[in-house]
Design a protein around this motif. Structure first.
Motif, PDB file in Angstrom:
ATOM      1  N   SER A 113      -9.409   0.954 -15.559  1.00  0.00           N
ATOM      2  CA  SER A 113      -8.148   1.655 -15.792  1.00  0.00           C
ATOM      3  C   SER A 113      -7.989   2.043 -17.251  1.00  0.00           C
ATOM      4  O   SER A 113      -7.508   3.131 -17.578  1.00  0.00           O
ATOM      5  CB  SER A 113      -6.963   0.779 -15.369  1.00  0.00           C
ATOM      6  N   LEU A 114      -8.379   1.127 -18.144  1.00  0.00           N
ATOM      7  CA  LEU A 114      -8.268   1.413 -19.582  1.00  0.00           C
ATOM      8  C   LEU A 114      -9.282   2.484 -19.987  1.00  0.00           C
ATOM      9  O   LEU A 114      -8.958   3.425 -20.709  1.00  0.00           O
ATOM     10  CB  LEU A 114      -8.483   0.128 -20.394  1.00  0.00           C
ATOM     11  N   LEU A 115     -10.492   2.332 -19.476  1.00  0.00           N
ATOM     12  CA  LEU A 115     -11.557   3.265 -19.859  1.00  0.00           C
ATOM     13  C   LEU A 115     -11.232   4.691 -19.423  1.00  0.00           C
ATOM     14  O   LEU A 115     -11.488   5.642 -20.150  1.00  0.00           O
ATOM     15  CB  LEU A 115     -12.883   2.814 -19.241  1.00  0.00           C
ATOM     16  N   GLN A 116     -10.650   4.813 -18.219  1.00  0.00           N
ATOM     17  CA  GLN A 116     -10.312   6.144 -17.719  1.00  0.00           C
ATOM     18  C   GLN A 116      -9.381   6.886 -18.659  1.00  0.00           C
ATOM     19  O   GLN A 116      -9.354   8.109 -18.688  1.00  0.00           O
ATOM     20  CB  GLN A 116      -9.646   6.027 -16.346  1.00  0.00           C
ATOM     21  N   ARG A 117      -8.585   6.136 -19.420  1.00  0.00           N
ATOM     22  CA  ARG A 117      -7.649   6.770 -20.349  1.00  0.00           C
ATOM     23  C   ARG A 117      -8.160   6.729 -21.793  1.00  0.00           C
ATOM     24  O   ARG A 117      -7.431   7.020 -22.729  1.00  0.00           O
ATOM     25  CB  ARG A 117      -6.287   6.091 -20.248  1.00  0.00           C
ATOM     26  N   GLY A 118      -9.404   6.307 -21.925  1.00  0.00           N
ATOM     27  CA  GLY A 118     -10.015   6.300 -23.259  1.00  0.00           C
ATOM     28  C   GLY A 118      -9.477   5.223 -24.173  1.00  0.00           C
ATOM     29  O   GLY A 118      -9.515   5.359 -25.399  1.00  0.00           O
ATOM     30  N   ILE A 119      -8.963   4.149 -23.594  1.00  0.00           N
ATOM     31  CA  ILE A 119      -8.448   3.051 -24.428  1.00  0.00           C
ATOM     32  C   ILE A 119      -9.577   2.079 -24.716  1.00  0.00           C
ATOM     33  O   ILE A 119     -10.372   1.752 -23.832  1.00  0.00           O
ATOM     34  CB  ILE A 119      -7.273   2.342 -23.716  1.00  0.00           C
ATOM     35  N   LYS A 120      -9.626   1.643 -25.946  1.00  0.00           N
ATOM     36  CA  LYS A 120     -10.778   0.898 -26.413  1.00  0.00           C
ATOM     37  C   LYS A 120     -10.814  -0.535 -25.862  1.00  0.00           C
ATOM     38  O   LYS A 120      -9.818  -1.256 -25.878  1.00  0.00           O
ATOM     39  CB  LYS A 120     -10.744   0.844 -27.945  1.00  0.00           C
ATOM     40  N   ILE A 121     -12.001  -0.911 -25.375  1.00  0.00           N
ATOM     41  CA  ILE A 121     -12.239  -2.299 -24.983  1.00  0.00           C
ATOM     42  C   ILE A 121     -13.331  -2.845 -25.883  1.00  0.00           C
ATOM     43  O   ILE A 121     -14.448  -2.323 -25.906  1.00  0.00           O
ATOM     44  CB  ILE A 121     -12.672  -2.396 -23.510  1.00  0.00           C
ATOM     45  N   ASN A 122     -12.995  -3.835 -26.682  1.00  0.00           N
ATOM     46  CA  ASN A 122     -13.960  -4.371 -27.643  1.00  0.00           C
ATOM     47  C   ASN A 122     -15.040  -5.208 -26.965  1.00  0.00           C
ATOM     48  O   ASN A 122     -16.188  -5.182 -27.407  1.00  0.00           O
ATOM     49  CB  ASN A 122     -13.257  -5.230 -28.694  1.00  0.00           C
ATOM     50  N   ALA A 123     -14.644  -5.931 -25.937  1.00  0.00           N
ATOM     51  CA  ALA A 123     -15.616  -6.774 -25.257  1.00  0.00           C
ATOM     52  C   ALA A 123     -15.014  -7.323 -23.975  1.00  0.00           C
ATOM     53  O   ALA A 123     -13.786  -7.315 -23.799  1.00  0.00           O
ATOM     54  CB  ALA A 123     -16.026  -7.940 -26.148  1.00  0.00           C
ATOM     55  N   ILE A 124     -15.897  -7.772 -23.103  1.00  0.00           N
ATOM     56  CA  ILE A 124     -15.448  -8.554 -21.960  1.00  0.00           C
ATOM     57  C   ILE A 124     -16.154  -9.904 -22.033  1.00  0.00           C
ATOM     58  O   ILE A 124     -17.372  -9.964 -22.204  1.00  0.00           O
ATOM     59  CB  ILE A 124     -15.767  -7.860 -20.622  1.00  0.00           C
ATOM     60  N   VAL A 125     -15.373 -10.980 -21.986  1.00  0.00           N
ATOM     61  CA  VAL A 125     -15.950 -12.312 -21.985  1.00  0.00           C
ATOM     62  C   VAL A 125     -15.852 -12.812 -20.543  1.00  0.00           C
ATOM     63  O   VAL A 125     -14.758 -12.868 -19.981  1.00  0.00           O
ATOM     64  CB  VAL A 125     -15.178 -13.259 -22.936  1.00  0.00           C
ATOM     65  N   ASP A 126     -16.990 -13.109 -19.955  1.00  0.00           N
ATOM     66  CA  ASP A 126     -17.004 -13.520 -18.549  1.00  0.00           C
ATOM     67  C   ASP A 126     -17.677 -14.882 -18.485  1.00  0.00           C
ATOM     68  O   ASP A 126     -18.775 -15.053 -19.019  1.00  0.00           O
ATOM     69  CB  ASP A 126     -17.779 -12.479 -17.724  1.00  0.00           C
ATOM     70  N   ASN A 127     -17.037 -15.861 -17.883  1.00  0.00           N
ATOM     71  CA  ASN A 127     -17.663 -17.184 -17.885  1.00  0.00           C
ATOM     72  C   ASN A 127     -18.774 -17.316 -16.848  1.00  0.00           C
ATOM     73  O   ASN A 127     -19.461 -18.311 -16.799  1.00  0.00           O
ATOM     74  CB  ASN A 127     -16.621 -18.305 -17.775  1.00  0.00           C
ATOM     75  N   ARG A 128     -18.962 -16.285 -16.035  1.00  0.00           N
ATOM     76  CA  ARG A 128     -20.054 -16.312 -15.064  1.00  0.00           C
ATOM     77  C   ARG A 128     -21.364 -15.900 -15.749  1.00  0.00           C
ATOM     78  O   ARG A 128     -21.370 -15.049 -16.642  1.00  0.00           O
ATOM     79  CB  ARG A 128     -19.766 -15.348 -13.917  1.00  0.00           C
ATOM     80  N   LEU A 129     -22.446 -16.498 -15.290  1.00  0.00           N
ATOM     81  CA  LEU A 129     -23.751 -16.150 -15.858  1.00  0.00           C
ATOM     82  C   LEU A 129     -24.279 -14.868 -15.239  1.00  0.00           C
ATOM     83  O   LEU A 129     -24.892 -14.049 -15.904  1.00  0.00           O
ATOM     84  CB  LEU A 129     -24.750 -17.297 -15.634  1.00  0.00           C
ATOM     85  N   GLU A 130     -24.013 -14.727 -13.951  1.00  0.00           N
ATOM     86  CA  GLU A 130     -24.483 -13.523 -13.272  1.00  0.00           C
ATOM     87  C   GLU A 130     -23.301 -12.778 -12.679  1.00  0.00           C
ATOM     88  O   GLU A 130     -22.431 -13.376 -12.056  1.00  0.00           O
ATOM     89  CB  GLU A 130     -25.457 -13.900 -12.156  1.00  0.00           C
ATOM     90  N   ILE A 131     -23.337 -11.482 -12.923  1.00  0.00           N
ATOM     91  CA  ILE A 131     -22.268 -10.657 -12.377  1.00  0.00           C
ATOM     92  C   ILE A 131     -22.947  -9.530 -11.620  1.00  0.00           C
ATOM     93  O   ILE A 131     -23.784  -8.814 -12.157  1.00  0.00           O
ATOM     94  CB  ILE A 131     -21.394 -10.078 -13.512  1.00  0.00           C
ATOM     95  N   ASP A 132     -22.595  -9.417 -10.353  1.00  0.00           N
ATOM     96  CA  ASP A 132     -23.305  -8.450  -9.536  1.00  0.00           C
ATOM     97  C   ASP A 132     -22.324  -7.697  -8.659  1.00  0.00           C
ATOM     98  O   ASP A 132     -22.083  -8.048  -7.511  1.00  0.00           O
ATOM     99  CB  ASP A 132     -24.341  -9.183  -8.675  1.00  0.00           C
ATOM    100  N   SER A 133     -21.686  -6.688  -9.229  1.00  0.00           N
ATOM    101  CA  SER A 133     -20.806  -5.854  -8.418  1.00  0.00           C
ATOM    102  C   SER A 133     -20.845  -4.435  -8.963  1.00  0.00           C
ATOM    103  O   SER A 133     -21.131  -4.215 -10.134  1.00  0.00           O
ATOM    104  CB  SER A 133     -19.371  -6.397  -8.451  1.00  0.00           C
ATOM    105  N   LYS A 134     -20.557  -3.508  -8.083  1.00  0.00           N
ATOM    106  CA  LYS A 134     -20.621  -2.086  -8.477  1.00  0.00           C
ATOM    107  C   LYS A 134     -19.725  -1.820  -9.678  1.00  0.00           C
ATOM    108  O   LYS A 134     -20.090  -1.106 -10.602  1.00  0.00           O
ATOM    109  CB  LYS A 134     -20.132  -1.225  -7.304  1.00  0.00           C
TER     110      LYS A 134
END
Lengths: 91, 1003
Positions: B345-366
């Motif tokens: 949603s943020l990206l579609q409007r060109g709003i900056k995302i500095n990072a995503i911190v995910d506690n999962r080691l593997e992420i597997d989704s479209k």
């Protein structure tokens, strides 16, 4: 709040009713013949069951009739209602 | 606006309609459709309040009713002020005034912030532990604690708004108008069920209505477009009623629910006049469909409460629905795929995302791959360990998680941001389900409680039932509703769903830190400032029950009832105690789901409508003649009639003297009156009264005493035999309804063979009592045709008569000991007959007297008042009224109890008269009676029940109950008072005219 099926009026809200304690306790016909203990048994001793309980209810803000109810006190499900003098429909 | 935080993409926001509002004394602007929270965020304001205990700066955290931090005071210092309003729920309007709570002098500079520095010495239970000693100091402590505690301020001026209660009956109630609720309402209504759909929000569609993602589609349409068409369709259905801004507060047994419909809170104040503000809906539904959705979980890590930290779903909602971005440099921290939707949603409007911190080691989704394609750095297997920035987050530090997720390892990386979105997965909103008596089960795989056992005809669907993906929601909603509603046609033939989310989640209740737990502030309950440290402390100190931990740490006890953090509290408890999650159960979810104002609860029952009161037919005369009133049951009774600025004592002395010297008149209409007919009426009275009734002649009256089966005095009154099978019973004013009920009970259940019929006629007759030496002359003027001679009309008898051709009943009975008459006439003539008596008594100084004088006069005669001189422990024998208990009758109610071992004791409390040594001294009713003040502990013998100064005896008199009092005549006793001991002598309870000469005097 319960919906109570008054045997005379049909389904009404609990706020129209008054609970009257345990059912099927007959007033002794000859109280003077009873010992203190026997009289006390009639006067004071009431069951307070978790589960199926037979109770007296009065449609006090309706037809003002007393009737009996079988209620499961553990989940407030009313199993049956029946008129005074009638046999309970279930044990 | 300093920064451009508003994006023109929202359908809900009307950018042509600008609204100005005040927050903390500054004027801001927003648009129609904004909530206070979205408007503040658009103005780059995150800091809105201070926390409860440590006064830490707090910001908007959510976008709905679960908000713990952004609770504000509306319209402070006005009649419409309201505390603890969630900024995320209030829709802005022109002239809205809001201010922060729990801060002084301002939210930006708060003196209480010192508590944050003192927090190491303010652990859970601090107040309990610290202010207990010395106990006498509590009063001093309390003053300061109360000043510094508390959230909003309650209003001081009465509420100008109108509130109403409504009853609603429906076949199907659907709670929640998200995607599953909309589908359910359509299926029910189209299949012929009278359906009501309610939602707490101002719009329908829940979170799916702003789901514009390419990654979730229904029948090849964007979810929001598909849903809009559905909403459009159902709004035309005839047997479907839709109520927005309606929050279900309580779900009781038998599908009885309470909901608050909010009608004017979104309107400017000047448009609210004469409109109903809230309606309390009392709903009886044959079937209930709960579709209350789910609430996103926060994550628990050190300093997780700074302004600028929001739930990731809230960030998505603010940008998608309100067109407001919460920050320009965003970081998302997650353990599941939800945050990636926010990222898109943020990206579609060109709003900056500095990072995503995910506690999962593997992420597997479209959707995660799509995010990665946008060159967003994803830290996999990392956790946030700290955040920085006092009034707004500006940095976070992250570290790698160990394999088991219990520790953090490696180097600390610092990342800059002005907004941190957190997502810990979802918690089904099962509050209403459990209120109804439903039982939950714990689903291990994604650590959620979901509905298990339904106590009534109801079902939970959608994410409140644990279905989180679009596919599950839609498929399960259709299949379970077909079964629940017993319908063949689901209205949804073929439905194809595309979803880009994966269900994987790495649940860690308390994220590890590089610091020791004692040095961290990981908030579990934001509103009550309960941290993971507090919960662990409670467990260390021996608390095990979840209910005890809750109370000790106050977790989940705020106005938000722990909608965000309760699950984490449970998780931390079971992890620390080494038990399984499901074992502890949950704390009880109590109604209301969201707070209700008192106005909503009381509805129209305010002011003079607070309670009903009954007035006698003569009431207006009493008002016109300056009477003071006293409440007796529901009745307003004339208490006394002050003349020339008399006080109560002076008025009562005058009234009492006149009644005995010449004539008094009393409105006795409130006495209960029961008409008794049938061939067994005499037998019936024999059984319910202690004395015998069979031999009472027609036209005679008799006083009766009624007992309970336990032998205790229940009621008294005079009953008149009007005919062979016809009686008129009178009861006490307060006891009328109960006496009728008791008599009916015996007739219906114990003695159905008796031919007796009862009707209450209390309201049908006005009763006027004229007493005193001149009463005969007065009544003979009012009813000249009536022969009042003692031979024809002796004491305790009754005559039918007519006044101006109106039938009336006249009884010669007395409650004062004076010669007196009671005229009973159809209620509508009560006032004119009263006035006739006043006119006739003019020459005799006829004096209207109230209940106070009535009480005094009867006390002079030692007549009891049931309920004043008796409580439920007095037998007629205790009252020295043996004369009224028939020895001959085989049985009557209570007879057997009169000779139980307990009731025949000599040392029971018995009614006696009391005379003070100093005749001017008036005892206090309720005062204790003792014999010996030197003995310790002092033995209490009884108490004073009635006490007056008698103007006719020129001394004080009192009635009281004293242990063994019957045999203490002449004995001296003591009434110990605060400042002195009063000496009294036990006397006969009849003080005046013991022989009854006045009653039978030839007039």
């Amino acid at each position: 709040m319960f919906l109570i099926n008054c045997p005379f009026c049909g389904e009404r809200e609990q706020s129209e009713f008054k609970a009257g304690g345990e059912a099927h306790i007959m007033r002794p016909k000859q109280p003077t013949e009873l010992s203190d203990d026997e009289w006390a048994e009639y006067l004071f001793m009431r069951k307070n069951i978790k589960g199926i309980q037979f109770e007296r209810w009065n449609h006090v803000h309706g037809c003002r009739k007393w009737f009996n109810m079988v209620r499961d006190t553990s989940n407030d499900q009313i199993k049956a209602v029946y008129k005074m003098g009638e046999k309970p429909p279930l044990k | 606006m300093s920064k451009n935080l508003r994006f023109k993409t929202s359908k809900l926001i009307d950018e042509t309609y600008r609204i100005s509002f005040k927050f903390n004394n500054k004027i801001y602007f927003g648009f129609k459709g904004d909530t206070l929270a979205s408007a503040l965020l658009a103005n780059d304001i995150h800091l809105v309040g201070r926390s409860f205990k440590y006064h830490r700066p707090r910001g908007i955290m959510t976008s709905g009713s679960e908000e713990p931090n952004a609770i504000i005071q509306l319209h402070d210092n006005s009649s419409r002020t309201e505390p603890n309003v969630r900024a995320t729920e209030i829709e802005i309007y022109d002239g809205l005034v809001a201010s922060s709570q729990n801060c002084w002098p301002s939210v930006n500079f708060d003196v209480g912030g010192i508590n944050n520095l003192l927090s190491p010495i303010l652990p859970a239970g601090f107040y309990y532990k610290t202010f207990m000693w010395p106990a006498s100091f509590w009063k001093k402590y309390e003053f300061f604690i109360r000043k510094s505690a508390g959230l909003g301020k309650s209003p001081k001026i009465s509420d100008p708004d109108i509130y109403e209660h409504n009853y609603i009956h429906c076949d199907v109630l659907v709670i929640g108008a998200g995607i599953s609720g909309i589908m359910a309402a359509k299926m029910a209504a189209k299949n012929g069920f009278k359906t009501l759909l309610v939602d707490e929000k101002s719009y329908l569609g829940g979170s799916s209505i702003y789901d514009y993602s390419e990654f979730s589609k229904i029948n090849n349409q964007i979810t929001s477009s598909w849903l809009e068409k559905e909403i459009n369709e159902i709004s035309k259905l005839e047997n479907l009623e839709i109520k927005k801004r309606t929050s279900v507060a309580a779900f009781h047994g038998y599908n009885f629910l309470l909901a608050r419909e909010n009608l004017t809170d979104h309107l400017p104040i000047n448009q609210r006049l004469n409109k109903v503000r809230h309606k309390l809906l009392k709903i009886r539904a044959k079937k209930v469909i709960t579709a209350t959705g789910s609430i996103e979980r926060p994550l628990i890590f050190d300093n997780n409460d700074r302004p600028g930290i929001l739930l990731s779903s809230a960030i998505k909602k603010y940008i998608d629905l309100y067109g407001v971005t919460c920050g320009k440099n965003n970081i998302l921290f997650t353990n599941n795929d939800t945050a990636y939707e926010t990222a898109m949603s943020l990206l579609q409007r060109g709003i900056k995302i500095n990072a995503i911190v995910d506690n999962r080691l593997e992420i597997d989704s479209k959707i995660s791959y799509e995010v990665e394609k946008n060159n967003i750095k994803i830290y996999k297997g990392y956790s946030v360990v700290d955040t920085y920035g006092y009034k707004r987050i500006n940095k976070i530090s992250i570290m790698k998680l160990s394999k088991d997720g219990q520790t953090v390892i490696g180097d600390k990386t610092k990342l800059k941001c002005d907004c941190l979105g957190i997502s810990g997965g979802w918690t089904p909103a099962v509050h209403l389900f459990t209120q109804s008596g439903g039982k939950l089960k714990f689903r291990e795989e994604d650590q959620v409680f979901i509905p298990d056992f339904y106590p009534s005809d109801q079902i939970s669907i959608g994410s409140c039932n644990g279905d989180f993906s679009l596919e599950e929601i839609i498929k399960n909603t259709i299949s379970s509703l077909k079964k629940f509603l017993n319908i063949d046609n689901s209205e949804y033939k073929t439905i194809e769903i595309v979803s880009g989310l994966n269900r994987s989640k790495r649940n860690i209740w308390l994220l590890p830190s590089d610091k020791s737990i004692g040095k961290t502030k990981s908030f579990v309950d934001y509103q009550n400032d309960a941290t993971s440290k507090d919960i662990k402390l409670a467990l260390r100190e021996g608390f095990r029950s979840i209910e005890h931990v809750k109370r000790y740490t106050t977790t989940g006890m705020g106005t938000d009832q722990g909608k965000l953090g309760n699950m984490h509290a449970l998780g931390i408890i079971s992890e620390t105690a080494g038990t399984k999650m499901g074992e502890h159960g949950t704390t009880t979810f109590r109604p209301p789901y969201t707070p209700l104002t008192f106005g909503t609860i009381v509805g129209r029952n305010v002011g003079k409508f607070f309670d009903i009161f009954r007035r006698t037919p003569i009431h207006d005369w009493h008002v016109a003649n300056n009477a003071e009133f006293e409440n007796v049951g529901q009745w307003k009774r004339a208490w006394y009639y002050p003349k020339n600025n008399e006080n109560i004592h002076q008025a009562v002395q005058r009234e009492s003297k006149s009644a005995r010297d010449s004539a008094g008149i009393l409105d006795a209409s409130t006495l209960g009156k029961i008409d008794i007919q049938g061939t067994d009426s005499s037998e019936f009275l024999n059984r319910v009264y202690t004395n015998a009734w069979s031999k009472l002649e027609v036209g005679k009256c008799r006083y009766g005493l009624m007992l309970n089966e336990d032998g205790m005095v229940y009621d008294d009154g005079v009953t008149t035999r009007l005919g062979e099978n016809h009686y008129l019973m009178t009861t006490t004013t307060g006891g009328a309804a109960n006496v009728l009920g008791k008599l009916e009970d015996y007739l219906q259940t114990e003695w159905p063979e008796l031919d007796v019929y009862l009707s209450t006629v209390t309201d049908h007759y006005a009763t006027i009592s004229v007493c005193g030496p001149n009463s005969k002359k007065i009544v003979s003027k009012v009813i000249p045709d009536l022969d009042l001679s003692d031979e024809k009309f002796p004491h305790m008898s009754f005559k039918n008569a007519k006044i101006n051709n109106i039938k009336c009943r006249v009884m010669r009975i007395s409650f004062t000991g004076e010669h007196s008459y009671e005229i009973n006439i159809q209620a509508s003539f009560g006032k004119s007959v009263w006035e006739k008596c006043m006119e006739a008594g003019k020459d005799f100084n006829i004096t209207p007297y109230g209940t106070e004088t009535m009480h005094l006069l009867r006390a002079e005669k030692g007549f009891i008042i049931v309920g004043q001189d008796t409580d439920a422990t007095m037998t007629p024998i205790d009252l020295q009224m043996d004369w009224i208990v028939s020895k001959k009758k085989y049985d009557f109610i209570g007879k057997r109890s009169l000779y139980r071992s307990d009731t025949i004791r000599d040392d029971r409390k018995q009614l006696v008269g009391l005379l003070t040594e100093n005749p001017e001294e008036i005892l206090e009713e309720g005062a204790q009676i003792v014999a010996d003040v030197k003995k310790s502990p002092i033995e209490m013998l009884g108490h004073v029940t009635s006490s007056y100064y008698s103007p006719n005896l020129k001394k004080s008199i009192a009635l009281g109950v004293v242990k063994g009092g019957k045999n203490m005549l002449g004995q001296k006793l003591i009434i110990p008072m605060e400042d002195k001991n009063i000496n009294v002598t036990v006397a006969d309870p009849v003080f005046f005219d013991k022989e009854g000469e006045r009653l039978n005097a030839k007039l």
